[in-house]
Design an enzyme around this catalytic site. Sequence first.
Site, PDB file in Angstrom:
ATOM      1  N   CYS A  27       0.873  -1.182   0.000  1.00 41.40           N
ATOM      2  CA  CYS A  27       0.000   0.000   0.000  1.00 41.40           C
ATOM      3  C   CYS A  27       0.907   1.229   0.000  1.00 41.40           C
ATOM      4  N   HIS A  28       0.366   2.346  -0.462  1.00 38.47           N
ATOM      5  CA  HIS A  28       1.180   3.557  -0.494  1.00 38.47           C
ATOM      6  C   HIS A  28       1.695   3.937   0.899  1.00 38.47           C
ATOM      7  N   THR A  29       0.963   3.545   1.944  1.00 41.99           N
ATOM      8  CA  THR A  29       1.385   3.885   3.307  1.00 41.99           C
ATOM      9  C   THR A  29       2.689   3.180   3.689  1.00 41.99           C
TER      10      THR A  29
ATOM     11  N   HIS B 186       1.043  -4.272   5.661  1.00 37.95           N
ATOM     12  CA  HIS B 186      -0.200  -4.287   6.452  1.00 37.95           C
ATOM     13  C   HIS B 186      -1.418  -4.694   5.634  1.00 37.95           C
ATOM     14  N   GLU B 187      -1.213  -5.237   4.421  1.00 40.89           N
ATOM     15  CA  GLU B 187      -2.380  -5.600   3.596  1.00 40.89           C
ATOM     16  C   GLU B 187      -2.193  -7.067   3.196  1.00 40.89           C
TER      17      GLU B 187
ATOM     18  N   CYS C   1     -11.273  -4.154  19.859  1.00 43.05           N
ATOM     19  CA  CYS C   1     -11.287  -4.992  21.076  1.00 43.05           C
ATOM     20  C   CYS C   1     -12.698  -5.191  21.609  1.00 43.05           C
TER      21      CYS C   1
ATOM     22  N   CYS D 295     -13.022  -1.219  24.751  1.00 37.99           N
ATOM     23  CA  CYS D 295     -12.464   0.083  25.135  1.00 37.99           C
ATOM     24  C   CYS D 295     -13.487   1.200  24.897  1.00 37.99           C
TER      25      CYS D 295
ATOM     26  N   CYS E  59     -14.259   1.595  21.191  1.00 38.84           N
ATOM     27  CA  CYS E  59     -15.079   0.514  20.625  1.00 38.84           C
ATOM     28  C   CYS E  59     -16.516   0.591  21.123  1.00 38.84           C
TER      29      CYS E  59
ATOM     30  N   CYS F 264      -9.791   1.986  17.768  1.00 39.52           N
ATOM     31  CA  CYS F 264      -9.757   1.202  19.002  1.00 39.52           C
ATOM     32  C   CYS F 264      -8.516   1.613  19.772  1.00 39.52           C
TER      33      CYS F 264
ATOM     34  N   ARG G 152      -3.166   0.535  20.554  1.00 37.67           N
ATOM     35  CA  ARG G 152      -2.650   1.570  19.652  1.00 37.67           C
ATOM     36  C   ARG G 152      -1.301   2.132  20.107  1.00 37.67           C
TER      37      ARG G 152
ATOM     38  N   CYS H 146      -6.605  -3.348   3.696  1.00 34.40           N
ATOM     39  CA  CYS H 146      -6.444  -1.886   3.751  1.00 34.40           C
ATOM     40  C   CYS H 146      -7.152  -1.120   2.631  1.00 34.40           C
TER      41      CYS H 146
ATOM     42  N   ARG I  51      -2.376  -2.538  -7.308  1.00 37.08           N
ATOM     43  CA  ARG I  51      -1.838  -3.332  -6.216  1.00 37.08           C
ATOM     44  C   ARG I  51      -0.963  -4.460  -6.774  1.00 37.08           C
TER      45      ARG I  51
HETATM   46  N1  LIG Z   1      -6.865   6.849   5.740  1.00 35.99           N
HETATM   47  C1  LIG Z   1      -6.605   5.563   5.571  1.00 35.99           C
HETATM   48  O1  LIG Z   1      -7.094   4.707   6.334  1.00 35.99           O
HETATM   49  C2  LIG Z   1      -5.745   5.135   4.460  1.00 35.99           C
HETATM   50  C3  LIG Z   1      -4.992   6.046   3.767  1.00 35.99           C
HETATM   51  N2  LIG Z   1      -4.209   5.656   2.724  1.00 35.99           N
HETATM   52  C4  LIG Z   1      -3.516   6.709   2.006  1.00 35.99           C
HETATM   53  O2  LIG Z   1      -4.295   7.001   0.857  1.00 35.99           O
HETATM   54  C5  LIG Z   1      -3.459   7.527  -0.179  1.00 35.99           C
HETATM   55  C6  LIG Z   1      -3.691   6.747  -1.459  1.00 35.99           C
HETATM   56  O3  LIG Z   1      -3.206   5.434  -1.346  1.00 35.99           O
HETATM   57  P1  LIG Z   1      -3.011   4.525  -2.656  1.00 35.99           P
HETATM   58  O4  LIG Z   1      -4.260   4.515  -3.465  1.00 35.99           O
HETATM   59  O5  LIG Z   1      -2.419   3.251  -2.180  1.00 35.99           O
HETATM   60  O6  LIG Z   1      -1.896   5.407  -3.389  1.00 35.99           O
HETATM   61  P2  LIG Z   1      -1.540   5.643  -4.935  1.00 35.99           P
HETATM   62  O7  LIG Z   1      -0.199   6.288  -4.964  1.00 35.99           O
HETATM   63  O8  LIG Z   1      -1.732   4.382  -5.692  1.00 35.99           O
HETATM   64  O9  LIG Z   1      -2.669   6.677  -5.431  1.00 35.99           O
HETATM   65  C7  LIG Z   1      -2.536   8.072  -5.441  1.00 35.99           C
HETATM   66  C8  LIG Z   1      -2.853   8.585  -6.838  1.00 35.99           C
HETATM   67  O10 LIG Z   1      -2.877  10.022  -6.850  1.00 35.99           O
HETATM   68  C9  LIG Z   1      -2.124  10.496  -7.985  1.00 35.99           C
HETATM   69  N3  LIG Z   1      -1.654  11.865  -7.715  1.00 35.99           N
HETATM   70  C10 LIG Z   1      -0.468  12.253  -7.182  1.00 35.99           C
HETATM   71  N4  LIG Z   1      -0.424  13.612  -7.061  1.00 35.99           N
HETATM   72  C11 LIG Z   1      -1.616  14.066  -7.536  1.00 35.99           C
HETATM   73  C12 LIG Z   1      -2.174  15.387  -7.677  1.00 35.99           C
HETATM   74  N5  LIG Z   1      -1.509  16.478  -7.297  1.00 35.99           N
HETATM   75  N6  LIG Z   1      -3.430  15.495  -8.206  1.00 35.99           N
HETATM   76  C13 LIG Z   1      -4.116  14.408  -8.585  1.00 35.99           C
HETATM   77  N7  LIG Z   1      -3.632  13.130  -8.474  1.00 35.99           N
HETATM   78  C14 LIG Z   1      -2.401  12.974  -7.956  1.00 35.99           C
HETATM   79  C15 LIG Z   1      -1.033   9.476  -8.108  1.00 35.99           C
HETATM   80  O11 LIG Z   1      -0.431   9.560  -9.365  1.00 35.99           O
HETATM   81  P3  LIG Z   1       1.104   9.028  -9.548  1.00 35.99           P
HETATM   82  O12 LIG Z   1       1.027   7.535  -9.367  1.00 35.99           O
HETATM   83  O13 LIG Z   1       1.436   9.463 -10.938  1.00 35.99           O
HETATM   84  O14 LIG Z   1       1.920   9.708  -8.471  1.00 35.99           O
HETATM   85  C16 LIG Z   1      -1.818   8.184  -7.880  1.00 35.99           C
HETATM   86  O15 LIG Z   1      -2.523   7.768  -9.037  1.00 35.99           O
HETATM   87  C17 LIG Z   1      -2.031   7.455   0.379  1.00 35.99           C
HETATM   88  O16 LIG Z   1      -1.720   8.695   0.968  1.00 35.99           O
HETATM   89  C18 LIG Z   1      -2.140   6.395   1.474  1.00 35.99           C
HETATM   90  O17 LIG Z   1      -1.120   6.541   2.438  1.00 35.99           O
HETATM   91  C19 LIG Z   1      -4.192   4.357   2.283  1.00 35.99           C
HETATM   92  C20 LIG Z   1      -4.933   3.424   2.919  1.00 35.99           C
HETATM   93  C21 LIG Z   1      -5.699   3.704   4.119  1.00 35.99           C
HETATM   94  N1  LIG Z   2       1.848   6.862  11.644  1.00 36.35           N
HETATM   95  C1  LIG Z   2       1.174   7.636  10.677  1.00 36.35           C
HETATM   96  C2  LIG Z   2      -0.288   7.310  10.704  1.00 36.35           C
HETATM   97  C3  LIG Z   2      -0.806   7.356   9.332  1.00 36.35           C
HETATM   98  C4  LIG Z   2      -2.275   7.054   9.266  1.00 36.35           C
HETATM   99  O1  LIG Z   2      -3.076   7.952   9.362  1.00 36.35           O
HETATM  100  N2  LIG Z   2      -2.632   5.808   9.073  1.00 36.35           N
HETATM  101  C5  LIG Z   2      -4.002   5.415   8.772  1.00 36.35           C
HETATM  102  C6  LIG Z   2      -3.986   4.171   8.035  1.00 36.35           C
HETATM  103  S1  LIG Z   2      -3.089   4.304   6.553  1.00 36.35           S
HETATM  104  C7  LIG Z   2      -3.173   2.833   5.878  1.00 36.35           C
HETATM  105  O2  LIG Z   2      -2.654   2.571   4.854  1.00 36.35           O
HETATM  106  C8  LIG Z   2      -4.840   5.203  10.021  1.00 36.35           C
HETATM  107  O3  LIG Z   2      -5.667   4.316  10.107  1.00 36.35           O
HETATM  108  N3  LIG Z   2      -4.685   6.037  10.981  1.00 36.35           N
HETATM  109  C9  LIG Z   2      -5.330   5.892  12.250  1.00 36.35           C
HETATM  110  C10 LIG Z   2      -4.341   5.433  13.288  1.00 36.35           C
HETATM  111  O4  LIG Z   2      -4.759   5.145  14.402  1.00 36.35           O
HETATM  112  O5  LIG Z   2      -3.151   5.358  12.935  1.00 36.35           O
HETATM  113  C11 LIG Z   2       1.386   9.122  10.893  1.00 36.35           C
HETATM  114  O6  LIG Z   2       1.504   9.520  12.037  1.00 36.35           O
HETATM  115  O7  LIG Z   2       1.420   9.836   9.891  1.00 36.35           O
HETATM  116 ZN   LIG Z   3      -2.694   0.818   3.612  1.00 38.31          ZN
HETATM  117 ZN   LIG Z   4     -11.218  -1.148  21.442  1.00 42.96          ZN
END
Ligand SMILES: NC(=O)C1=CN([C@@H]2O[C@H](COP(=O)(O)OP(=O)(O)OC[C@H]3O[C@@H](n4cnc5c(N)ncnc54)[C@H](OP(=O)(O)O)[C@@H]3O)[C@@H](O)[C@H]2O)C=CC1
Ligand SMILES: N[C@@H](CCC(=O)N[C@@H](CSC=O)C(=O)NCC(=O)O)C(=O)O
Ligand SMILES: [Zn+2]
Ligand SMILES: [Zn+2]
Length: 379
Positions: free
Chosen positions: A47-49, A69-70, A99, A102, A105, A113, A117, A177, A372
Site C-alpha cells: 500500500c502507499h502507506t 499491512h495488507e 477490542c 475500550c 469501541c 480502538c 494503539r 487496507c 496493487r
Molecule cells: N486513511 C486511511 O485509512 C488510508 C490512507 N491511505 C492513504 O491514501 C493515499 C492513497 O493510497 P493509494 O491509493 O495506495 O496510493 P496511490 O499512490 O496508488 O494513489 C494516489 C494517486 O494520486 C495520484 N496523484 C499524485 N499527485 C496528484 C495530484 N496532485 N493530483 C491528482 N492526483 C495525484 C497518483 O499519481 P502518480 O502515481 O502518478 O503519483 C496516484 O494515481 C495514500 O496517501 C495512502 O497513504 C491508504 C490506505 C488507508
Molecule cells: N503513523 C502515521 C499514521 C498514518 C495514518 O493515518 N494511518 C491510517 C492508516 S493508513 C493505511 O494505509 C490510520 O488508520 N490512521 C489511524 C491510526 O490510528 O493510525 C502518521 O503519524 O502519519
Molecule cells: Zn494501507
Molecule cells: Zn477497542
Amino acid sequence: MATQGQVITCKAAVAYEPNKPLVIEDVQVAPPQAGEVRIKVLFTALCHTDAYTWSGKDPEGLFPCILGHEAAGIVESVGEGVTEVQPGDHVIPCYQAECRECKFCKSGKTNLCGKVRTATGAGVMMNDRKSRFSINGKLIYHFMGTSTFSQYTVVHDVSVAKIDPQAPLDKVCLLGCGVPTGLGAVWNTAKVEPGSIVAIFGLGTVGLAVAEGAKSAGASRIIGIDIDSKKFDVAKNFGVTEFVNPKDYDKPIQQVLVDLTDGGVDYSFECIGNVSVMRAALECCHKGWGTSVIVGVAASGQEISTRPFQLVTGRVWKGTAFGGFKSRSQVPWLVDKYMKKEIKIDEYVTHNLTVGEINKAFDLMHEGGCLRCVLKMHE
Ligand SMILES: NC(=O)C1=CN([C@@H]2O[C@H](COP(=O)(O)OP(=O)(O)OC[C@H]3O[C@@H](n4cnc5c(N)ncnc54)[C@H](OP(=O)(O)O)[C@@H]3O)[C@@H](O)[C@H]2O)C=CC1
Ligand SMILES: N[C@@H](CCC(=O)N[C@@H](CSC=O)C(=O)NCC(=O)O)C(=O)O
Ligand SMILES: [Zn+2]
Ligand SMILES: [Zn+2]
C-alpha cells in the site's frame, strides 16, 4: 503443531533505513504470548502507506522494521487466553484493532480502538513492550501491528479477522487496507446519497475504491482528478464518469470543479496525501452542504489550511481511517461480499511477484500502471 511454542526462523523483508532497499533476511519470530496470534502470511500487497513510512516521513516510522499491512494468512499458533481464533483459521491481520471493550469501541461513534494503539505506534507488542522479531538477538520493530512483509508475523488477537476459508487469500489480502478504506470512506464516513456529485482526487487503489463505493451508492456524477490522464481508461471500469487533469487548466482545480458542477460537488475525497490537494478538495465542495473526506496520509510536519469562511458557509471537513469499518466485525463481511461478487477485488491486482522481488514491487508502485502488487510469501 511442530512449530507451536518454538521460535520460527523465516524470510522477511527488513527496512534498515529510510529509502534504502529492503533486505531479505532470516528473521527469528518468537512464539505468541498471552493475547497474541502468530500467523503464517501467505500473501501480502503493498500500500502507499508502506512507501510513506519507508520514506522516513512518518513520525511513527521506526527502523529497522518489517513493514506491510495488507495481507492474508493462516493462524500457526495462539498465545494464552486467545479464544476467537485457532491454528488453521484463515485470517486477515488488521492494523486497525477492534477490542469491543475500550472507550472507542463502545462509543458507537468510531472504528478506532484504543486497546493496543500505543504499542502498534511504537513498533512493539502490548504485553512486554518488546518486539517478537529479531535477527541473531537484535530486535526488529513491528509496523502498524501487522508486519506482513514476513513469512510469519505476531499480532494482537484484537487485530485478527477470521474469514471464510474458501476465500482466495491472494485476492482478499486487499481487504486488509486499500479497498475497504475507499468503500468505507463513501459508505460509512461520507454516507453518500443517490444522485450525489462526487469528486475523487487521486486514482490509485484507494481512489478507485471510492469510485466503486460511490457508484454503488447511486452517485450521479463521479469525477476523477489525477495528474496522469492515462488513469481514466481504468477508472471508468470502477465507476468514474468524468475525468479532469489539473495540468490541462490555468485556473485552480477547485474553480474548475465548481464551474463544472453548478457551484460545487456534494462530496469530495482526497486519496493522495497532498495537503494542497486537500485544500482544493474542500474548496470544490458546494456551499451550504458539501463534505470533503481526507483519506490520504500526509507527511510529518504537513498541515492543512483554508479560510475558515469555507466552513462557516457550510462545507464540512472530515477524515477516515480504514474507511470507518470495524475491522474484526466487518472484514469477514467484506470477504463475503467479494465471494458473492458484490464488490471488486481482482480488478485492483495488476501485478503478482514473490517476497524476494519486493524492491521491484515498490518500484512498480511509482509507475502509473500499478494499482496493487500482490506478493506470494512462500515458494
Ligand atoms: N486513511 C486511511 O485509512 C488510508 C490512507 N491511505 C492513504 O491514501 C493515499 C492513497 O493510497 P493509494 O491509493 O495506495 O496510493 P496511490 O499512490 O496508488 O494513489 C494516489 C494517486 O494520486 C495520484 N496523484 C499524485 N499527485 C496528484 C495530484 N496532485 N493530483 C491528482 N492526483 C495525484 C497518483 O499519481 P502518480 O502515481 O502518478 O503519483 C496516484 O494515481 C495514500 O496517501 C495512502 O497513504 C491508504 C490506505 C488507508
Ligand atoms: N503513523 C502515521 C499514521 C498514518 C495514518 O493515518 N494511518 C491510517 C492508516 S493508513 C493505511 O494505509 C490510520 O488508520 N490512521 C489511524 C491510526 O490510528 O493510525 C502518521 O503519524 O502519519
Ligand atoms: Zn494501507
Ligand atoms: Zn477497542
